[in-house]
Design an enzyme around this catalytic site. Sequence first.
Site, PDB file in Angstrom:
ATOM      1  N   TRP A 148     -24.428 -43.086   6.016  1.00 38.00           N
ATOM      2  CA  TRP A 148     -23.529 -42.290   6.856  1.00 38.00           C
ATOM      3  C   TRP A 148     -23.877 -42.476   8.334  1.00 38.00           C
ATOM      4  O   TRP A 148     -23.831 -41.532   9.119  1.00 38.00           O
ATOM      5  CB  TRP A 148     -23.556 -40.800   6.481  1.00 38.00           C
ATOM      6  CG  TRP A 148     -23.591 -40.524   5.020  1.00 38.00           C
ATOM      7  CD1 TRP A 148     -24.558 -39.861   4.329  1.00 38.00           C
ATOM      8  CD2 TRP A 148     -22.614 -40.913   4.042  1.00 38.00           C
ATOM      9  NE1 TRP A 148     -24.256 -39.813   2.993  1.00 38.00           N
ATOM     10  CE2 TRP A 148     -23.057 -40.448   2.785  1.00 38.00           C
ATOM     11  CE3 TRP A 148     -21.419 -41.621   4.103  1.00 38.00           C
ATOM     12  CZ2 TRP A 148     -22.357 -40.663   1.610  1.00 38.00           C
ATOM     13  CZ3 TRP A 148     -20.706 -41.836   2.925  1.00 38.00           C
ATOM     14  CH2 TRP A 148     -21.177 -41.360   1.705  1.00 38.00           C
ATOM     15  N   GLU A 353     -23.738 -33.851  11.704  1.00 38.68           N
ATOM     16  CA  GLU A 353     -24.653 -33.182  12.634  1.00 38.68           C
ATOM     17  C   GLU A 353     -24.966 -31.753  12.194  1.00 38.68           C
ATOM     18  O   GLU A 353     -25.137 -30.859  13.016  1.00 38.68           O
ATOM     19  CB  GLU A 353     -24.113 -33.228  14.068  1.00 38.68           C
ATOM     20  CG  GLU A 353     -24.081 -34.642  14.630  1.00 38.68           C
ATOM     21  CD  GLU A 353     -23.700 -34.712  16.080  1.00 38.68           C
ATOM     22  OE1 GLU A 353     -24.132 -33.833  16.844  1.00 38.68           O
ATOM     23  OE2 GLU A 353     -22.965 -35.661  16.447  1.00 38.68           O
TER      24      GLU A 353
END
Length: 375
Positions: A148, A353
């Site tokens: 990712w 995040e």
Amino acid sequence: MTAFALDPSQTAWCEELRTLAEQRLRPLAEKGEPGHVNRPLVAALGELGLLERLLDSGALDLCLLRESLARGCTEAETALALQGLGTYPVIQAGTPAHRERWLPEVRAGRAVAAFALSEPGAGSDAAALALDAAHTPDGWRLTGEKCWISNAPEADFYTVFARTTHGAGARGVTAFLVPADRPGLTGSSLDMLSPHPIGALAFDGVPVTHDDVLGEPDRGFRVAMNTLNLFRPSVGAFAVGMARAALDATVVHTEERTAFGGPLRELQAVAHQVAEMATRTEAARLLVYAAAAAYDVGEPGVPRRAAMAKLFATETAQYVVDTAVQLHGARALRRGHLLEHLYREVRAPRIYEGASEVQRTIIAKELYANREPSA
């Protein structure tokens, strides 16, 4: 809490950025190959001085940049943000040699950066990193996987976080600057819902030395968290920019579209939905700005404020874009429509995040940690 307001020059700059994104950057974005780094777009960000501004910005300016570009061209916003995410560890903890080698290239849009933290078994739990850094006479050899990773496998360099001391949790992670041409480093692209350049990296004994360390050995987790504390509010700003774009389109649509003898805006159910979209968007915007302003002046509680900003803004953007699609009807589902594009774009920020659930955990932990003891 820091009091702040945008001055007229900041407001004018935001409008200039949105116009620039629509007129200069969107045509370049539309020519890009889905799922790959759009190097002409990155180069344009450099030529226009936006990467220079990005790397010299405080948190509030970063948020204004991301929000304004997102209103006009999400691809340009994402390309800019990824350059910042991959490069900020170099600004924060790099050596003079690192900065001299890479920062001019990033500022000019000639080098593409990437932030390599996530792994197959370590996404939200970043302290559980397993990429192994085995000691050698010259430094370490990296073995394992990252996934990712935005801009992988096409970036020119990666800020990589690896396990240098086993059993030490967050205190055993080291940050490295790894050029993409290191032997043993390979990668592959991942096909995503929204076609961004995202991939996996494989490390087969990739050599790194003490000169490649960002900061200090075993202190790399701090480098990662400092980077995320800056960028989490700006993820919220990206979300706010998408929400504002969806709201702008909805106001125009409900003004011009007629149904049951008049424009949609005259239907109370529609007007109330638009009012709710606007109110939530403005609340998210202010929460993002407050978190960014607190970061810039060094106020306490930045991780909690950053988590609140990212959580509320990304969840709000999901609601606003979904409501906009509903009010536009079938036309918003057609490939190429602005809202069809935003509908795919808006989902990922609630995950990357730090997923929304992680943000809630951060917020709750700090609230309990700072609770005054009972008398």
